[in-house]
Design an enzyme around this catalytic site. Sequence first.
Site, mmCIF file in Angstrom:
data_model
loop_
_atom_site.group_PDB
_atom_site.id
_atom_site.type_symbol
_atom_site.label_atom_id
_atom_site.label_comp_id
_atom_site.label_asym_id
_atom_site.label_seq_id
_atom_site.Cartn_x
_atom_site.Cartn_y
_atom_site.Cartn_z
ATOM 1 N N CYS A 293 -36.956 64.888 -29.045
ATOM 2 C CA CYS A 293 -36.439 66.033 -28.285
ATOM 3 C C CYS A 293 -37.009 67.329 -28.830
ATOM 4 O O CYS A 293 -37.137 67.496 -30.049
ATOM 5 C CB CYS A 293 -34.909 66.053 -28.387
ATOM 6 S SG CYS A 293 -34.149 67.434 -27.524
ATOM 7 N N ASP B 3 -14.666 73.125 -7.620
ATOM 8 C CA ASP B 3 -13.906 72.013 -7.059
ATOM 9 C C ASP B 3 -12.631 72.628 -6.487
ATOM 10 O O ASP B 3 -12.306 73.765 -6.803
ATOM 11 C CB ASP B 3 -13.578 71.008 -8.189
ATOM 12 C CG ASP B 3 -13.104 69.649 -7.636
ATOM 13 O OD1 ASP B 3 -13.077 68.693 -8.412
ATOM 14 O OD2 ASP B 3 -12.767 69.595 -6.437
ATOM 15 N N CYS C 99 -35.611 70.371 -28.125
ATOM 16 C CA CYS C 99 -34.632 71.451 -27.942
ATOM 17 C C CYS C 99 -34.416 72.192 -29.256
ATOM 18 O O CYS C 99 -34.784 71.716 -30.342
ATOM 19 C CB CYS C 99 -33.309 70.893 -27.412
ATOM 20 S SG CYS C 99 -32.171 70.272 -28.655
ATOM 21 N N CYS D 57 -32.738 70.182 -32.060
ATOM 22 C CA CYS D 57 -33.578 69.140 -32.672
ATOM 23 C C CYS D 57 -34.771 69.712 -33.433
ATOM 24 O O CYS D 57 -35.298 69.082 -34.351
ATOM 25 C CB CYS D 57 -34.046 68.168 -31.602
ATOM 26 S SG CYS D 57 -32.657 67.226 -30.928
ATOM 27 N N HIS E 4 -27.655 70.343 -27.316
ATOM 28 C CA HIS E 4 -28.601 69.223 -27.206
ATOM 29 C C HIS E 4 -28.254 68.303 -26.038
ATOM 30 O O HIS E 4 -29.123 67.907 -25.251
ATOM 31 C CB HIS E 4 -28.623 68.398 -28.508
ATOM 32 C CG HIS E 4 -29.312 67.083 -28.300
ATOM 33 N ND1 HIS E 4 -30.681 66.940 -28.227
ATOM 34 C CD2 HIS E 4 -28.797 65.852 -28.049
ATOM 35 C CE1 HIS E 4 -30.987 65.680 -27.966
ATOM 36 N NE2 HIS E 4 -29.861 64.995 -27.853
ATOM 37 N N ASP F 260 -22.010 66.194 -11.289
ATOM 38 C CA ASP F 260 -21.346 66.993 -12.334
ATOM 39 C C ASP F 260 -20.573 66.040 -13.229
ATOM 40 O O ASP F 260 -20.112 64.983 -12.766
ATOM 41 C CB ASP F 260 -20.365 67.998 -11.710
ATOM 42 C CG ASP F 260 -19.000 67.352 -11.464
ATOM 43 O OD1 ASP F 260 -18.843 66.754 -10.377
ATOM 44 O OD2 ASP F 260 -18.138 67.398 -12.364
#
Length: 372
Positions: A305, A93, A307, A310, A336, A267
Site C-alpha cells: 500500500c 439515508d 497510503c 503505510c 488506511h 456504503d
Amino acid sequence: MAIKYELIKVCKQSGARLGKIHTPHGVIETPIFMPVGTQATVKAMTPEELKKIEAQIILSNTYHLYLRPGHKLVEKAGGLHKFMNWDKPILTDSGGFQVFSLGDLRKISEEGVEFRSHIDGSKHFLSPEKAIEIENSLGADIIMAFDECAPYPADRQYVKNSLERTTRWLKRCIDAHKYPERQALFGIIQGGMYKDLRHQSLNEILSFDLPGYAVGGLSVGEPKDLMYEVLEYTTPLMPKDKPRYLMGVGSPDCLIEGVIRGIDMFDCVHPTRIGRNGTAMTSIGRVVIKNAKYAEDFMPLDPNCDCYTCKSYSRAYIRHLFKAGEILASRLVTYHNLHFLLNLMKEIRQAIMEDRLLDYRREFFQKYGYTL
Ligand SMILES: CNc1nc2cc3nc[nH]c(=O)c3cc2[nH]1
C-alpha cells in the site's frame, strides 16, 4: 434533473458498468464506495484527508442528525455541506433503517414509526413526510426514501405487507419533497429474499420515475450467497440509465461481487468501524494490529500500500498507539482502510474499462485469501 447518470461502458466479462453521476456538488465515478459519516463526520477523518484518498461522496444519517444537533440547526448553518465543510456530494439515508436497528422502536403504523431516541430515551415519530422534511433541511445531493427494511429472516406475508407499505410511503415522500430539482430522491426496492416479492417491489417502485434506485433489505444478516442470488434476479430488471445503490455493503468480496451483478454505489461502516478497533484491511488479508506478534514488526500495515499510514509508520508503532489508547491509532488505521476500499474501487473501474473484471476478482481473492 438533480443528477444525471452517464453510462460509459458495460464490462464484456460481467454485468458490471462504468459510469459517472453528475451532481450539483461534482461528478462521482462509478462503481463507487461511499465512506459513512453518520453524525456529519467520517469518524476520525478530516475532509482534507478524505479528499487526499479521493473520496468522492460521503453518507450521513437523517436519524442521527435529526436527534442531534437537529435538522433545523444544520439548516441554519447553511446545510450539511457548509456545516461539515464538505463541498463534494453527500447522500443521506432516510432514517427508517436506523430506527429499526438503533432506536427503541415503539410502533410501526401506516402513518410512520414511533420510537424512543437511543441518546436520551425521548419519544419521537418519523413519517415519510418528516423524513423528507429533515433531508430537505440537510440538503444532501442524493436523499433516500423513507422505507421499511424487513428483518432477516421474515415470513412472506410480513415481507409482502411491508414492501407494499414502502411503496405507499414512497408516494408520500415524492409528494413531500420540496427540492426535486436539486436533491435526487432515490426509491428503495424491498421484497426480502423472495423472488416474486422482489419483482413486485421492483414493478411498484420503478413505476415512479426517479433519478436512481437502491436495493434495500439486504446485508441484514443473510448469507452472502443469498444476497448475491437476490441481486442476480433484481439488478438486471433495474433501469440501465440510472444509478443502482446497494445499501449497507460492504466487505471487499461483497463489493466485487456486487459490481459484477450490476451495482454502482455502496456504503458501509465496516472499514471505519473495524479501523477504530485496530483491524486493517490489507492486500494480503486482515491484520489485527493489537496481536502480540506485531509488537516488533517494523513492516508497514500493508507492504503493497502506498497510503500515508503505510509509507510513514510501522506495525509496531501502530500497535503501540492502540495499546497506549492514543487517538492517532484510530486515525491511522481508518485512513488506511478507507484508502484500501477506495483504491479497490479504482482498480475495479480500471478492470471494467479493460474488460477483465472476472480476472481481477480471481487475482484479488487469491491474494486476499477468499475462496471463489
Ligand atoms: C448494514 N446493512 C444495511 N444497511 C442498510 C440501510 C438501509 N437503509 C434503508 N433501507 C434499507 O433497506 C437498508 C438496508 C440496509 N442494510
